[in-house]
Scaffold this active site. Structure first.
Site, short mmCIF file in Angstrom:
data_model
loop_
_atom_site.label_atom_id
_atom_site.label_comp_id
_atom_site.label_asym_id
_atom_site.label_seq_id
_atom_site.Cartn_x
_atom_site.Cartn_y
_atom_site.Cartn_z
N HIS A 9 0.83 -1.21 0.00
CA HIS A 9 0.00 0.00 0.00
C HIS A 9 0.86 1.27 0.00
O HIS A 9 2.05 1.23 0.34
CB HIS A 9 -0.92 0.02 1.22
CG HIS A 9 -0.16 0.03 2.53
ND1 HIS A 9 0.40 1.16 3.04
CD2 HIS A 9 0.13 -0.98 3.38
CE1 HIS A 9 1.01 0.87 4.18
NE2 HIS A 9 0.87 -0.44 4.40
N GLU A 82 -2.32 -7.21 7.03
CA GLU A 82 -0.98 -7.20 7.61
C GLU A 82 -0.95 -8.13 8.82
O GLU A 82 -2.01 -8.48 9.38
CB GLU A 82 -0.62 -5.76 8.02
CG GLU A 82 0.72 -5.58 8.71
CD GLU A 82 1.90 -5.95 7.83
OE1 GLU A 82 2.12 -7.17 7.64
OE2 GLU A 82 2.61 -5.05 7.37
#
Length: 193
Positions: A9, A82
């Site tokens: 990201h 994550e």
């Protein structure tokens, strides 16, 4: 052969402050949005069949910017999140060393130091299972997957056949909006970068 483009990201304020994000949900900052727009320009000539993303905001925002440029829909999956860094979430390294000195020592020795959360082995199992499912759904196609530094690291370790700790010793972390390309065919996986 199926090609997967794993993207970390764009930047968040917590990235800039070097805070462990884990499952926290900060948005992209303006630099992160610009990184995503620049990557969208670089990928504009690629034939992308689908865009998948972690369900966390920083990854979803990045994926939405990329998908708009690629004229693709976004599919958000919790499995692409994550790693859960437990007690370290939101902390800088200096704060970790002050509040969790034993964990910081374990991190340097074993590559894992937080309490609760996930281990890198658990992250790897979760990510690889999701990638196998995505690849089987898009056989022979190119797919974009937006995730996180840890998800890319776990994937890289899987492809290399080593632990995440060993992968960390072998290669630098992936930067925001960088791409790790890999292919899978007949059950084998290999990186293209």
């Amino acid at each position: 052969m199926t090609e997967l483009l794993l993207v970390r990201h764009g930047e968040t304020d917590w990235n800039r402050e070097r805070r462990f994000q884990g499952h926290a949900d900060p948005p992209l900052n303006e630099a992160g949005r610009e990184q995503a727009r620049e990557l969208a320009d670089r990928l504009s000539g690629e034939d992308i069949a689908a865009v998948y993303t972690s369900d966390l905001l920083r990854a979803r925002e990045t994926a939405e910017i990329l998908a708009a440029a690629l004229d693709a829909a976004v599919v958000a999956l919790r499995e692409l999140r994550e790693i859960d860094v437990g007690s370290w979430q939101g902390l800088t390294w200096a704060e970790i060393e002050e509040r969790h000195p034993e964990g910081a020592e374990r991190w340097h020795r074993d590559g894992h130091g937080w309490d609760a959360g996930e281990t890198y082995d658990q992250l790897g199992e979760r990510i690889v299972a999701a990638l196998r499912e995505i690849a089987s759904s898009h056989a022979g196609q190119r797919v974009l997957i937006v995730g996180h530094g840890g998800t890319v690291r776990a994937t890289r370790a899987f492809v290399e056949g080593v632990s995440v700790a060993e992968s960390r010793r072998r290669s630098a972390a992936i930067g925001n909006c960088e791409v790790f390309r890999l292919v899978t065919e007949d059950g084998t996986w290999r990186g293209l970068d």
